[in-house]
Scaffold this active site. Structure first.
Site, PDB file in Angstrom:
ATOM      1  CB  CYS A 126      -4.455   5.581   4.805  1.00 17.08           C
ATOM      2  SG  CYS A 126      -4.517   4.044   4.128  1.00 17.08           S
ATOM      3  CG  HIS A 381      -4.824   5.907  -1.031  1.00 19.18           C
ATOM      4  ND1 HIS A 381      -3.974   6.782  -0.136  1.00 19.18           N
ATOM      5  CD2 HIS A 381      -5.329   4.950  -0.395  1.00 19.18           C
ATOM      6  CE1 HIS A 381      -4.314   6.384   0.985  1.00 19.18           C
ATOM      7  NE2 HIS A 381      -5.005   4.969   1.015  1.00 19.18           N
ATOM      8  N   GLY A 414      -6.074   1.656   7.855  1.00 19.23           N
ATOM      9  CA  GLY A 414      -6.055   0.221   8.389  1.00 19.23           C
ATOM     10  C   GLY A 414      -5.763   0.102   9.780  1.00 19.23           C
TER      11      GLY A 414
END
Length: 433
Positions: A126, A381, A414
């Site tokens: 991310c 997102h 993550g």
């Protein structure tokens, strides 16, 4: 396991919490602004596409190349630079095959950026878009280039996150931390909520604030300077194809209330607290940032939208990956002479309200400094895009306020990491060119 417990211990309310607090929060006092230096790395343009809902939004029929091309053209047109002077381009991407390396190169040519300009992609989950920006900053700092583009792209409608069979190698799965890297993101959100006592009401409230602030920002036109309108086509329910221009984020839910959020069922665990209303949306979008050495920007007569101050990445346990910003932000701030009081805006990615609420609470950041125009719960997102999108959102909001100020961009990742970057905006530098 001992290391995991030691890290978790830093973020619990144990007897040594006061000492932990001192470790996490810088104590520097007065505001500090450094003098301009020819070798500063500065942002001269930061643009993004609208962020649209995956699978059912206005970009559901738009190819990833069109999104990336829109922001490449957007920042080049904004600065009016000759594309041939770009020293390098980095594009953050998570889901596309090979992180979209071939797609990025082909899109470059599609935008008439010559073959003499190199390009590559990166995948830091991310934070990929922010890492792309950081990679260009590093190249400028090292002297290998004078100007470059850091970008991010994700089309979650067309790409799916298939499990790489290589990560299922049995020997890897014998290691507890390695195995935890495969925990679904929604479950890591539940882990954060359960382990650190973040209630459903706290999560819903953060989701509510995100929607209210984003709706207000959209109505007041605050996103206008950062958004590049995208001409595209969308297939209608009747089968017809319609030509449209998308110039707004279509995931923002005006009229969201705490009551409507409270009615939503948990998404990942029937007894959980993470719902579609307090978690980020799956989205499509792209963003790009042109960075340059200050001396180069001044020679070209480019407006200086922001100055890079610091960047840091921190590792955390994968099963509570969302706590990453609570480690990355202090790490970045400690690289400077700044305190939290010196920072006007904290753009913290709302992957899940559980982790965003925890990070804000643990670092003691006033909510009025956090995501003033809403965050990923409202806007969406698009994984590889988000980091670069947040740089654009931060710097344009600082510019709108017309005062010299610092801002932070941060997100979790993550597999258990956090990233944070600090930028400064100085109105006199922006207007003098």
């Amino acid at each position: 396991m001992e290391r995991v417990q030691r890290i978790i211990g830093h973020l619990t309310n144990e007897s040594d919490s006061n000492q932990t607090r001192l470790d996490l929060v810088p104590t520097s006092g007065t505001s500090k602004f450094s003098e301009p230096h020819p070798d500063d790395v500065v942002v001269v343009s930061a643009k993004r596409t609208p962020i649209c809902k995956a699978n059912r939004g206005l970009f559901k029929d738009t190819q990833p190349a069109e999104l990336l091309a829109a922001v490449f053209r957007g920042v080049i047109n904004d600065t009016k630079i000759n594309p041939s002077i770009i020293g390098d381009i980095q594009v953050g991407n998570v889901l596309h095959t090979g992180s979209g390396a071939a797609l990025a190169r082909m899109t470059q040519f599609y935008c008439d950026i010559p073959e003499t300009v190199p390009i590559t992609t990166c995948n830091r989950q991310c934070a990929s878009g922010l890492q792309a920006v950081a990679n260009i900053i590093g190249a400028i700092k090292s002297g290998s280039i004078d100007i470059g583009i850091g970008a991010g792209l994700e089309n979650m409608t067309l790409q799916t996150n298939a499990v790489d069979e290589c990560v299922l190698y049995p020997n890897l799965l014998e290691n507890e931390l390695a195995k935890d890297c495969l925990i679904p993101m929604g479950i890591t959100s539940e882990n954060v909520a359960n382990r650190f006592g973040i209630t459903r009401q706290q999560q819903d409230y953060l989701g509510y604030l995100s929607q209210v602030k984003a709706s207000k920002a959209k109505e007041e036109g605050r996103f206008k300077d950062e958004i590049v309108p995208v001409k595209t086509q969308v297939k209608m329910k009747n089968g017809e194809t319609k030509n449209i221009t998308v110039d707004f984020d279509d995931g923002i839910r005006k009229g969201t209330t705490m009551e409507t959020l409270a009615k939503l069922k948990p998404a990942f665990n029937k007894d959980g607290s993470t719902t579609p209303g307090n978690a980020s949306q799956r989205s499509d979008g792209a963003a790009a940032v042109i960075l340059a050495k200050r001396s180069t920007a001044e020679r070209l007569g480019l407006p200086i939208l922001g100055k890079f101050i610091a960047y840091a990445v921190a590792g955390v346990p994968p099963d509570v990956m969302g706590i990453g910003p609570a480690f990355a932000i202090p790490k970045a701030v400690k690289m400077t002479d700044l305190s939290y009081e010196d920072i006007d805006i904290f753009e913290i990615n709302e992957a899940f309200a559980s982790q965003a609420a925890f990070c804000v609470q643990k670092l003691g950041i006033p909510l009025n400094k956090v995501n003033p125009n809403g965050g990923a719960i409202a806007m969406g997102h698009p994984l590889g895009c988000t980091g670069a999108r947040m740089v654009a959102t931060l710097l344009h909001e600082l510019k709108r306020r017309q005062k010299r100020a610092y801002g932070v961009v941060s997100m979790c990742m993550g597999t258990g990491m956090g990233a944070a970057a600090i930028f400064e905006h100085n109105p006199s530098e922006y207007h003098q060119h």
